[in-house]
Design a protein around this motif. Structure first.
Motif, short mmCIF file in Angstrom:
data_model
loop_
_atom_site.label_atom_id
_atom_site.label_comp_id
_atom_site.label_asym_id
_atom_site.label_seq_id
_atom_site.Cartn_x
_atom_site.Cartn_y
_atom_site.Cartn_z
N LYS A 455 1.21 -8.02 0.87
CA LYS A 455 2.35 -7.10 1.04
C LYS A 455 2.00 -5.77 1.70
CE LYS A 455 6.07 -7.14 -1.55
NZ LYS A 455 7.09 -7.09 -2.63
N ASP A 456 0.92 -5.74 2.43
CA ASP A 456 0.56 -4.50 3.10
C ASP A 456 0.51 -4.74 4.61
OD1 ASP A 456 -0.12 -1.90 3.44
OD2 ASP A 456 -2.10 -2.06 2.49
N SER A 457 0.77 -3.68 5.37
CA SER A 457 0.72 -3.82 6.82
C SER A 457 -0.72 -3.90 7.32
CB SER A 457 1.42 -2.64 7.50
OG SER A 457 2.81 -2.81 7.41
N HIS A 458 -0.87 -4.39 8.53
CA HIS A 458 -2.18 -4.40 9.18
C HIS A 458 -2.77 -3.00 9.16
CE1 HIS A 458 -0.63 -7.99 11.83
NE2 HIS A 458 -0.82 -8.33 10.58
N PHE A 459 -4.07 -2.92 8.99
CA PHE A 459 -4.79 -1.63 9.00
C PHE A 459 -4.19 -0.66 7.98
CE2 PHE A 459 -5.12 -3.54 13.21
CZ PHE A 459 -6.49 -3.64 13.33
N ASP A 460 -3.61 -1.22 6.95
CA ASP A 460 -2.99 -0.38 5.92
C ASP A 460 -1.97 0.58 6.53
OD1 ASP A 460 -2.52 0.43 3.37
OD2 ASP A 460 -4.20 1.82 3.27
N GLY A 461 -1.42 0.20 7.66
CA GLY A 461 -0.41 1.06 8.29
C GLY A 461 -0.97 2.33 8.89
N GLU A 558 7.28 -0.20 -0.34
CA GLU A 558 6.60 0.36 0.83
C GLU A 558 6.28 -0.71 1.84
OE1 GLU A 558 3.14 2.07 -1.02
OE2 GLU A 558 2.18 0.10 -1.20
N SER A 559 5.65 -0.28 2.93
CA SER A 559 5.19 -1.18 3.99
C SER A 559 6.33 -2.00 4.60
CB SER A 559 4.09 -2.13 3.47
OG SER A 559 3.00 -1.39 3.00
N GLY A 560 7.54 -1.46 4.54
CA GLY A 560 8.69 -2.12 5.14
C GLY A 560 9.49 -2.95 4.16
CA LIG Z 1 0.63 0.35 3.65
#
Ligand SMILES: [Ca+2]
Ligand SMILES: [Ca+2]
Ligand SMILES: [Ca+2]
Ligand SMILES: [Mg+2]
Ligand SMILES: [Mg+2]
Ligand SMILES: [Mg+2]
Ligand SMILES: [Mg+2]
Lengths: 716, 716
Positions: A455-461, A558-560
């Motif tokens: 549930k996190d974006s690439h490169f931690d966003g 978070e993360s969208g």
């Molecule tokens: Ca993130």
């Protein structure tokens, strides 16, 4: 500078004989005459973009440039007098101006709130000035040079080095502006400053722009040539993507055009293996069948080959390039040409019937100044276009979308990228700038057809982390009936290696090419995968039992995920997920291999959206928990519907089965069966890209052997 | 019968000289030749709509009709032989058939699951049979008449009176089918049976069809002439709405065409003041600028003048009507003509350049056999089309939408009606039939731009109650620059009188006509009003503070509310609600007068929708609690956006203010002001429709006096 003496002679002789040029000329004449009729309006700068003074100065520079061209072509002094009068109005205003009152920009302009727009002004107006330069008296020239143009060139460069001495598209405009006025007034020092930077002044270390981008490049390169070096890959790809490339191309090309004509010794169009011309081809290749750019990174959808920047660029690539007749069909579809040597040349050739179709190939466009920092892969087959992104992040405008893809047919989007959350120049929407949902939604991985881990974006966003590396091109095949793109991403998540392989294959049994999607992942056990797919259209049916939710809460914080509703979900059973949707009179079916425990979530964008900034588009998320795995899917475009006969054709998928026969870090082998009984198999080597290697793997259907990176074959 | 001897002669002489006819002929020839190539396929009936045997028999009847025409025009015996062979295949099959195995219909057919489709077959095939009748031997004729056609005619009539003897569009097909084969084989008894019903047989009292519609009409009328009497109002309006009218028109017109040619003594086209021809005009008037029918009642959007029924109807109205040259432009836009006398006549006239534009007027189309049961009002001005419905309910296909409206511009829908919840013939969606959400959502009042009282639908959602009454036309003005429609509804809710007045006015200051919406309500205190508005596009901004919901639950349990999410709401403050949305490159602004305590709810369709049958369209609900009141709103269409220049024009509303100056049971007076300072006032008399009456009312701005129903004037 842009119009040459020989060019003007040829244009004047050809008037009335070159339809596309004559039509454009007539249109422009109407526009300019209407502006002359309104009278000159040079207000004291006050407003931001969209506001009155901003829009008036913008109208002025466009009109001046056109009036200059009309004076050269028609010889009508109404145009030169208009330009002269307007320039004297600016001469009255400009010397008394301080920086613009609005304090939003890291580099405030004088006519506009940011230097970028002042540079736009100078790029256009220097062309107008050039057109009347010989017509003006020496006295006028001295007054305008000394009172308006030189001060403006100095203001944009030595007085604002944080704007001029960057490696950035803003600076490209600044460099071009200063260089073009230098060419007009024959000031070698200005031209050199444009080409090599304002080396006498420096910027404080650590200075940043409004987006937080750092001003100084590590190696202190600066100036127009450095911009060319850094902005384009050897394939002409621009790391921010085609939407920004389109915008940046104008100053690159128009200044290059001026240099070509006035400083042929520099051979600017041959610079870096003719990368500016390649940039035009790269733009043409980054469009769907409607000529709209792929919305990679922060892009407003709908920007297209119809834009004025491309109208200039394509004719220029024709004229200064190799007179490629396939560009003529693009120019013809634009319906207008630039009113200069290049435009006349192109219009004349079109009139002579020389246009050929522009065929877009399956192609990889490398990213990075040296071409070694990732790429985008574009597959074309039949009506279909597929784009996969494994390029650099794209700096401040980049999205966390490694190995994400988009799919089009000629009706438009089939599987979409959201694009940016922005309504450019539409004041209702936060003044027309980027909306906060651009950051919180559009850039995030879950907003893309890309794998989300935990549930996190690439490169931690984090942009800085993402900017350090790129995806890794692995393989691209542009065969007659089989096109494949394959790339790796190993840095987006710790301990996770992703390798996506997408094939577009022609099958005699199907109406359209079939897309095969194999996303191989090597990761620790118990990794939580979410693979979104943003299909475009209305859900028709699936083969699974959906549980609908009648109490919707955002899917995360978070993360969208905070912007997604889960409208329904299914605990998947059986071997396959099959889902059909409908859009613009066509049917589309996704077929995905299921693993035990997989879930499918039907999502809708729109949670946490207080200003209704987001489109309520649907998506699905294929959720899986596991270690090493393969997500294997087929995308089939089929059938049609006619609203006046109400008759659907071929409304059901032709796919009967899809199986992963082998999956490992080294290989993936899948087989699928059509309802009509035929079976096909794709075997792919993930670690050995030699075309001569022999491969043999065990599979559920016995040993598979093949030579080379892949084998696609009909089994029966 | 449809092709006459004189007609054929003229067509043959004109071949190669009438472009539109020649093109249609060539297309049809390709289609039929392809079918002949495939060979004859007359399967044993088994499937429902969409299934193989159903679709094959359907293909067969279309092909046979076309082949007949081709034989007549070309004289090529390949076509007559094909028809004869096919008919003999049916002769082999038909006599052995029992009713269709599927038991869904109240009147099962033999070739198809319902008699309706069998009648379709006979309407088309009798035309093919007519075309080869003289070419066949007497022996063939006797075999086919006695073994196939007479039994089929009897089956559809005396053996299935519940299908044949109704006042219903199904029966119109049955009547036409029996009558047409009667004309072909010159069987006067069959023709009479068609015209006057199968009077020798009767239906059980209380018999109902699948939708619960009662079979027997109160006065026991039956047959084709009775269908004409009952189906159309004197203005040619069909109570089920244009979607069903389009379907029903084919048998009405094609049988009438046969009767005109073979039984001119009946003067069928002059019957009831030429109502069949008026019906064609009524259909043309019930379209938007793209030629798509208004989705009144159960209608799939997208059905249009391009349908084969209208291709036949418009040419027929031209040929058998008054050779109205404005119909020719409609026919030209259809791009094809029927291959018969009428089509040839029309195509020839088009070729001679006789076509004139078809101008759609502002018009009221009365409902009810005598024209006294409500109406729809259509306003046209500039690009705009507005439709208000105050007609009869529309029987089983009716929606609870009294005084509801739709608004179009030439880009399409501006304020939409949902249409039906159905994907016609698309098997994914419950076999292509009506979905349960059609009942639970699409028919309900809250699904319309119509006033909901106390969260319940009109007539408590009961069709029988709704069918008893209609809305009441009050006034329609079709002026040069002011068009007004005004109507009352007093039965939909107990103790509530609704009176809606909508005006479309040209203002010199605005780009498009402005729409004024005044919904006056007389009701007890504490009545809870919900007034929905289904705008089409993306919300841009409003002048109110929205509270967004991050936990969505359905807005209610019934009457359609169970399908709505409330995404956000605002407790309205100030005097006005102003909201701008964007769609297809245009801006739209709603301005509504606020009363203290009003609320605005931003809704989204989609709750309780387990199969994703509903579109996720947005709406707003203006909620008010009170007694007598007026909902006063303006709808402004303004500006534009260009995706390639990214330049918006006129993106803000021009409306500065709107005030209700007077409201009572007798009058409503509103005044609005533009940002540029101009003020306009509309005064309207709700109870006195005399054009000579003098009116005087007190208002917040002093006494208003005027003569006649309304006064619209510029105040300053
Ligand atoms: Ca993130
Ligand atoms: Ca994190
Ligand atoms: Ca109810
Ligand atoms: Mg993106
Ligand atoms: Mg983030
Ligand atoms: Mg409706
Ligand atoms: Mg109900």
């Amino acid at each position: 500078m842009i119009l040459t003496k020989d060019g003007i002679k040829e244009i004047r002789q050809g008037l009335g004989q070159v339809a596309l040029f004559d039509q454009t000329l007539a249109t422009v004449q109407l526009e300019v005459d209407a502006e002359i009729e309104k009278g000159i309006d040079v207000p004291v700068p006050k407003d931001l973009a969209g506001g009155y003074t901003h829009e008036q100065h913008k109208t002025n520079f466009f009109t001046l440039q056109k009036a200059g061209v009309l004076f050269q072509i028609t010889g009508d002094e109404r145009y030169s007098v208009y330009i002269k009068d307007m320039l004297y109005a600016y001469l009255d205003l400009y010397p008394n101006l301080d920086r613009h009152p609005a304090e939003r920009s890291y580099a405030r302009g004088k006519l506009f709130w940011q230097c970028l727009n002042d540079a736009n002004w100078l790029v256009y107006v220097s062309q107008a000035y050039d057109c009347i330069y010989e017509w003006l008296s020496e006295e006028d020239r001295q007054a305008l040079n000394g009172g308006l143009f030189k001060p403006m060139a100095d203001f944009l460069s030595i007085e604002t080095p944080q704007f001029f001495n960057r490696i950035h598209n803003h600076s490209t405009w600044g460099n071009a502006a200063v260089g073009m006025i230098g060419l007009v007034i024959d000031d070698q020092e200005l031209v050199d400053r444009a080409l090599y930077g304002a080396r006498s002044v420096s910027v404080k270390a650590g200075a940043v722009d409004n987006d937080g981008g750092s001003i100084i490049s590590q190696d202190q390169e600066m100036g127009f040539l450095a911009q060319i070096n850094h902005a384009f890959s050897p394939d002409g790809y621009y790391t921010e993507g085609p939407y920004y490339q389109r915008y940046a191309m104008y100053p690159f090309l128009i200044f290059a055009e001026g240099l070509s004509n006035k400083r042929p010794d520099l051979k600017i169009l041959a610079y870096k293996d003719s990368v500016l011309i390649k940039g035009v081809y790269a733009l043409l290749n980054q469009t769907n069948s409607a000529g709209e750019f792929f919305p990679i990174n922060d892009s407003q959808k709908g920007m297209s080959l119809a834009s004025r920047e491309l109208v200039n660029a394509v004719s220029m690539a024709y004229h200064y390039g190799s007179q490629d007749p396939s560009l003529l069909s693009v120019i013809a579809s634009q319906g207008r040409v630039p009113l200069n040597d290049a435009g006349f040349d192109a219009a004349k050739a079109i009139g002579e019937g020389l246009a050929m179709p522009f065929i877009k190939p399956s192609i990889e466009l490398s990213d990075g100044a040296n071409g070694y920092e990732g790429a985008i892969g574009i597959l074309r087959g039949g009506d279909l276009t597929l784009v996969m992104k494994y390029a650099k992040h794209g700096m401040g405008h980049g999205h966390f979308d490694r190995l994400g893809f988009m799919l089009y047919d000629e009706t438009g989007e089939v599987i979409q990228d959201y694009g940016s959350a922005r309504w450019v120049n539409i004041e209702h929407k936060d003044g027309g700038g980027y909306l906060k949902e651009n950051h919180s939604w559009a850039k995030e991985t879950v907003a893309h057809n890309a794998l989300v881990v935990n549930k996190d974006s690439h490169f931690d966003g984090k942009v800085k982390e993402a900017d350090k590396t790129s995806g890794t091109p692995y393989y691209l095949a542009a065969g007659e009936s089989v096109r494949i793109v394959s790339a790796r991403e190993t840095k987006a998540y710790d301990d996770v290696e992703m390798h996506r392989t997408m094939a577009m294959v022609d099958l005699e049994e199907l109406e359209h090419p079939l897309v095969i999607d194999l996303l191989s992942v090597q990761a620790p056990a118990e990794t939580r995968y979410d693979l979104p797919l943003y299909y475009v259209g209305e859900f028709m049916s699936s083969n699974q039992q959906l549980q609908t939710n009648n109490d919707l809460t955002p899917m995360g914080k978070e993360s969208g995920y905070q912007h997604l509703w889960a409208e329904a979900q299914a605990d998947l059973t059986g071997d396959l997920y099959s889902m059909t949707w409908f859009n613009k009179k066509r049917f589309y079916t996704l077929t995905s291999v299921i693993q035990s425990g997989d879930q499918m979530i039907m999502t809708r964008i729109g949670a946490n959206d207080p200003n209704f900034n987001l489109r309520r588009d649907p998506g699905i998320i294929h959720r899986r928990t596991g270690g090493n795995t393969v997500f294997a899917s087929l995308y089939e475009i089929h059938g049609s519907y006619d609203y006046s006969t109400e008759r659907p054709l071929n409304l059901f998928t032709s796919i009967a089965d899809l199986k992963v026969l082998h999956q490992s870090a080294e290989y993936v082998v899948v087989r699928f069966q059509l309802n009509s009984g035929e079976e096909y198999q794709l075997a792919f080597s993930l670690k050995d890209e030699s075309e001569s290697s022999q491969h043999a793997v065990k599979s559920a259907k016995g040993q598979c052997t093949w030579q080379g990176v892949y084998e696609f074959k009909k089994i029966k």
